[in-house]
Motif scaffolding. Sequence first.
Motif, PDB file in Angstrom:
ATOM      1  N   ARG A 147     -75.877  39.014  53.634  1.00  0.00           N
ATOM      2  CA  ARG A 147     -75.024  39.612  54.675  1.00  0.00           C
ATOM      3  C   ARG A 147     -73.758  40.176  54.033  1.00  0.00           C
ATOM      4  O   ARG A 147     -72.642  39.769  54.327  1.00  0.00           O
ATOM      5  CB  ARG A 147     -74.639  38.574  55.732  1.00  0.00           C
ATOM      6  CG  ARG A 147     -75.806  37.756  56.265  1.00  0.00           C
ATOM      7  CD  ARG A 147     -76.641  38.550  57.266  1.00  0.00           C
ATOM      8  NE  ARG A 147     -77.622  37.679  57.904  1.00  0.00           N
ATOM      9  CZ  ARG A 147     -78.882  37.612  57.572  1.00  0.00           C
ATOM     10  NH1 ARG A 147     -79.347  38.385  56.593  1.00  0.00           N
ATOM     11  NH2 ARG A 147     -79.714  36.801  58.192  1.00  0.00           N
ATOM     12  N   SER A 148     -73.919  41.126  53.138  1.00  0.00           N
ATOM     13  CA  SER A 148     -72.773  41.615  52.363  1.00  0.00           C
ATOM     14  C   SER A 148     -71.768  42.366  53.226  1.00  0.00           C
ATOM     15  O   SER A 148     -70.557  42.308  52.976  1.00  0.00           O
ATOM     16  CB  SER A 148     -73.254  42.506  51.218  1.00  0.00           C
ATOM     17  OG  SER A 148     -74.085  43.543  51.703  1.00  0.00           O
ATOM     18  N   ARG A 149     -72.214  43.070  54.242  1.00  0.00           N
ATOM     19  CA  ARG A 149     -71.261  43.830  55.068  1.00  0.00           C
ATOM     20  C   ARG A 149     -70.414  42.886  55.935  1.00  0.00           C
ATOM     21  O   ARG A 149     -69.224  43.132  56.129  1.00  0.00           O
ATOM     22  CB  ARG A 149     -72.002  44.847  55.936  1.00  0.00           C
ATOM     23  CG  ARG A 149     -72.736  45.902  55.105  1.00  0.00           C
ATOM     24  CD  ARG A 149     -73.154  47.094  55.919  1.00  0.00           C
ATOM     25  NE  ARG A 149     -73.942  48.013  55.112  1.00  0.00           N
ATOM     26  CZ  ARG A 149     -73.424  48.918  54.284  1.00  0.00           C
ATOM     27  NH1 ARG A 149     -72.119  49.023  54.163  1.00  0.00           N
ATOM     28  NH2 ARG A 149     -74.211  49.716  53.578  1.00  0.00           N
ATOM     29  N   THR A 150     -70.996  41.823  56.423  1.00  0.00           N
ATOM     30  CA  THR A 150     -70.196  40.828  57.140  1.00  0.00           C
ATOM     31  C   THR A 150     -69.236  40.134  56.178  1.00  0.00           C
ATOM     32  O   THR A 150     -68.080  39.864  56.526  1.00  0.00           O
ATOM     33  CB  THR A 150     -71.109  39.792  57.809  1.00  0.00           C
ATOM     34  OG1 THR A 150     -72.084  40.459  58.603  1.00  0.00           O
ATOM     35  CG2 THR A 150     -70.305  38.842  58.683  1.00  0.00           C
ATOM     36  N   ALA A 151     -69.697  39.857  54.973  1.00  0.00           N
ATOM     37  CA  ALA A 151     -68.811  39.265  53.962  1.00  0.00           C
ATOM     38  C   ALA A 151     -67.632  40.187  53.664  1.00  0.00           C
ATOM     39  O   ALA A 151     -66.502  39.720  53.461  1.00  0.00           O
ATOM     40  CB  ALA A 151     -69.592  38.971  52.683  1.00  0.00           C
ATOM     41  N   ALA A 152     -67.876  41.502  53.676  1.00  0.00           N
ATOM     42  CA  ALA A 152     -66.787  42.456  53.428  1.00  0.00           C
ATOM     43  C   ALA A 152     -65.754  42.399  54.549  1.00  0.00           C
ATOM     44  O   ALA A 152     -64.546  42.501  54.299  1.00  0.00           O
ATOM     45  CB  ALA A 152     -67.351  43.870  53.309  1.00  0.00           C
ATOM     46  N   ARG A 153     -66.189  42.208  55.766  1.00  0.00           N
ATOM     47  CA  ARG A 153     -65.245  42.137  56.893  1.00  0.00           C
ATOM     48  C   ARG A 153     -64.396  40.877  56.793  1.00  0.00           C
ATOM     49  O   ARG A 153     -63.193  40.897  57.086  1.00  0.00           O
ATOM     50  CB  ARG A 153     -66.011  42.177  58.209  1.00  0.00           C
ATOM     51  CG  ARG A 153     -66.754  43.489  58.437  1.00  0.00           C
ATOM     52  CD  ARG A 153     -67.729  43.407  59.603  1.00  0.00           C
ATOM     53  NE  ARG A 153     -67.041  43.209  60.866  1.00  0.00           N
ATOM     54  CZ  ARG A 153     -67.674  42.989  62.018  1.00  0.00           C
ATOM     55  NH1 ARG A 153     -69.014  42.935  62.039  1.00  0.00           N
ATOM     56  NH2 ARG A 153     -66.989  42.826  63.131  1.00  0.00           N
ATOM     57  N   ILE A 154     -64.998  39.775  56.386  1.00  0.00           N
ATOM     58  CA  ILE A 154     -64.231  38.542  56.232  1.00  0.00           C
ATOM     59  C   ILE A 154     -63.306  38.641  55.022  1.00  0.00           C
ATOM     60  O   ILE A 154     -62.198  38.090  55.018  1.00  0.00           O
ATOM     61  CB  ILE A 154     -65.186  37.342  56.129  1.00  0.00           C
ATOM     62  CG1 ILE A 154     -65.917  37.151  57.458  1.00  0.00           C
ATOM     63  CG2 ILE A 154     -64.443  36.074  55.745  1.00  0.00           C
ATOM     64  CD1 ILE A 154     -66.912  36.048  57.473  1.00  0.00           C
ATOM     65  N   LEU A 155     -63.749  39.371  54.004  1.00  0.00           N
ATOM     66  CA  LEU A 155     -62.901  39.557  52.825  1.00  0.00           C
ATOM     67  C   LEU A 155     -61.576  40.221  53.198  1.00  0.00           C
ATOM     68  O   LEU A 155     -60.516  39.851  52.683  1.00  0.00           O
ATOM     69  CB  LEU A 155     -63.643  40.391  51.783  1.00  0.00           C
ATOM     70  CG  LEU A 155     -62.881  40.668  50.483  1.00  0.00           C
ATOM     71  CD1 LEU A 155     -62.767  39.403  49.659  1.00  0.00           C
ATOM     72  CD2 LEU A 155     -63.572  41.753  49.681  1.00  0.00           C
ATOM     73  N   THR A 156     -61.621  41.208  54.085  1.00  0.00           N
ATOM     74  CA  THR A 156     -60.373  41.868  54.490  1.00  0.00           C
ATOM     75  C   THR A 156     -59.449  40.901  55.220  1.00  0.00           C
ATOM     76  O   THR A 156     -58.218  41.009  55.112  1.00  0.00           O
ATOM     77  CB  THR A 156     -60.659  43.072  55.397  1.00  0.00           C
ATOM     78  OG1 THR A 156     -61.323  42.638  56.581  1.00  0.00           O
ATOM     79  CG2 THR A 156     -61.521  44.087  54.677  1.00  0.00           C
ATOM     80  N   LEU A 157     -60.007  39.939  55.958  1.00  0.00           N
ATOM     81  CA  LEU A 157     -59.176  38.921  56.598  1.00  0.00           C
ATOM     82  C   LEU A 157     -58.527  38.023  55.552  1.00  0.00           C
ATOM     83  O   LEU A 157     -57.358  37.639  55.685  1.00  0.00           O
ATOM     84  CB  LEU A 157     -60.017  38.071  57.552  1.00  0.00           C
ATOM     85  CG  LEU A 157     -60.692  38.786  58.727  1.00  0.00           C
ATOM     86  CD1 LEU A 157     -61.533  37.792  59.520  1.00  0.00           C
ATOM     87  CD2 LEU A 157     -59.664  39.445  59.622  1.00  0.00           C
ATOM     88  N   ALA A 158     -59.274  37.682  54.506  1.00  0.00           N
ATOM     89  CA  ALA A 158     -58.754  36.781  53.476  1.00  0.00           C
ATOM     90  C   ALA A 158     -57.717  37.457  52.598  1.00  0.00           C
ATOM     91  O   ALA A 158     -56.810  36.796  52.071  1.00  0.00           O
ATOM     92  CB  ALA A 158     -59.904  36.254  52.616  1.00  0.00           C
TER      93      ALA A 158
END
Length: 661
Positions: A480-491
């Motif tokens: 789920r790399s695209r969902t991981a990218a969205r959480i990365l922006t939060l982090a």
Amino acid sequence: MALKKLRFVWGRPPLAGGRWRLGLFNLLELSGNGGNEAAPARPKYWKGYVHHALHISGQGVVAWGAVAVVAAYFAGAGLLLHRWTRGNPHAQLSYLDLVLPQRWDGIGRLRAAGWAEAGKAKVAEGDFVGGFALARLALARDPADFRNREQVARLHLAMRLVPRARDTLRDGLDHGYPGRGYLALAFSLAKESDNPADWTALAERAVAVHATLPAAKRDEAEERWLDEQLVHALSAAGRFDEARRRMDERRPEGDALRRELAVLALLQDGRPREAMDALERWIDDAPRSAEPLRLLVRAAREAHDHEAMDRALAALRALDPTKVDTLFYGIVQNQLAGRGAEALRLYEDTMFRHGANPAVPVALALVLAEAGMDEALARLETDLRDRGMEATPVDAARLHAAVRGARWDEALRLARGLRPPGREAPPRDAHLLALMERLALACLEDSAGVQSALVDYLAQRPGGLRAYTLAINSLLAAGRSRTAARILTLAEGPYPDARQIAAARTRIEQEIAQLDQARPAEPVRGPDAAMASFESFRAAFERSLPGKPAEALALIARARRESPDWLGRYDARLEDMELPVRAATDDVLSLQLLARRKLGRGGAAAGELLALADRLHADARRENALLLVREVIRSDPRHSEALERLHRWQPHAPAAEADAS
């Protein structure tokens, strides 16, 4: 009518026919012919002053002038006190502080202290923005007020502005030594931020500032604690040899910290027997110290000397038989040594001695799960049920183990089963269970709704760095790399320079690039009217906007790919056209890049981004709206409108920060 004569004298000489009044003036009636002889009759002031002379005393003028100045001084002090303290019941300024010159140097500090207390009260009453403004005003007036500086840092943390909180605490060291409580918060933030270079610089700065204190104010225990923090920071940065060298320079021969580092170096080099010899000498010198015994247990385990290991554990328990942590340590070390039966015996001993304490099974379950002792976990569950206690600690420990092992079906079942029926769980537990449930679902199902549910939850209830990295790594492992990218922006907001976040970004970009390469290529089109000029391109773009954002974005991508002649002149305009369209999608990485490029161009970029954020928030795209607000704050940490939106859209939730480790 005018006075016939006006005379100034220095003192107050006696004058026949007149009387000095208030030591200042004397009104004397002259004879009718204007001579110097005074009329014997009393002056009749109500009949006019044609035949009178006014004498004014210079001494009286000086004396009354001095009285007026003193009165104005004290009255002005009272008026100033009223102006400065009205409406602030927390004001610490007193009347004497204003009238006594020797106290004037402290006026600024006292006013700042009053503002700081008023700010704290406003925050407690729910007025976060007003309290934050007062606390910052107080800090600007008195930067050496470490209590208020710590308060400002905590308010920054409440807004998830971790870099600002770290900077606020670090800057305090420019104004003296702030004390252990203040530095403990600063060190914990530095450690949590996963940037060993900053952590090391902070520790070195704290050590240097403490060394500047007068000898009477330096504390040996405080100095040792600072040295320990420096060792931890250097070790996290991989500079263990430097940590040893520096402690050899700073600590005396035979110091416990020097001995500990020497033993750890021997264990790191694979020389456990030499470490045991060094520890035996240390124990002879300090027989009541627990640290050499704990290290001796580990050294004996690595040397496969189980008898020495048991002796060291027995001696460690003898120091404090009531301490349950010693039993936990023995369980883990025996399990690591492959002595499952001995570890199980220590488990039974722990439950026999401390099982009645409700906190012990909770901690013990985590220890057993961490050590992989499934049989002991099952025993613990049975023992708890036999004692009439809930077995939820066992399921909670199994949940942690299932998440670490990426067993998402089991994790989902446990997270749902741990919700207590008929009552609410404590906020931290409830948050952790909700996060684990959403993470398990996101790893099991690829639907857009499930993925967005996880991202939205983390956007509304942000966690620590370990929660973010756990979610990102789990999603990447599940594809789920695209969902991981969205959480990365939060982090990246609270932890912009964390090593784990940087590594995750590199991995995510690589995986997304591979996905894009695997996608079928679009057929190559020749030039047409839409690319002939910027005006024709804009017209085609605007035609595609209503209800067709994907078509509009494809048109922009095509323009960049074909690179028509006009593209270089209108590149910034192209990005401004793309920004609101991207904001309506889930492509947070592109949105973040466009927002940063726009802010880099300056002008009214911040206001335009905040206006777009308002529209997104109204359209229920809260995650993207918060992203734009955070980018404005990243560009200008003091932007009041952005700070106000951040607090309004993401209220302070102190108990919600869960570490998912």
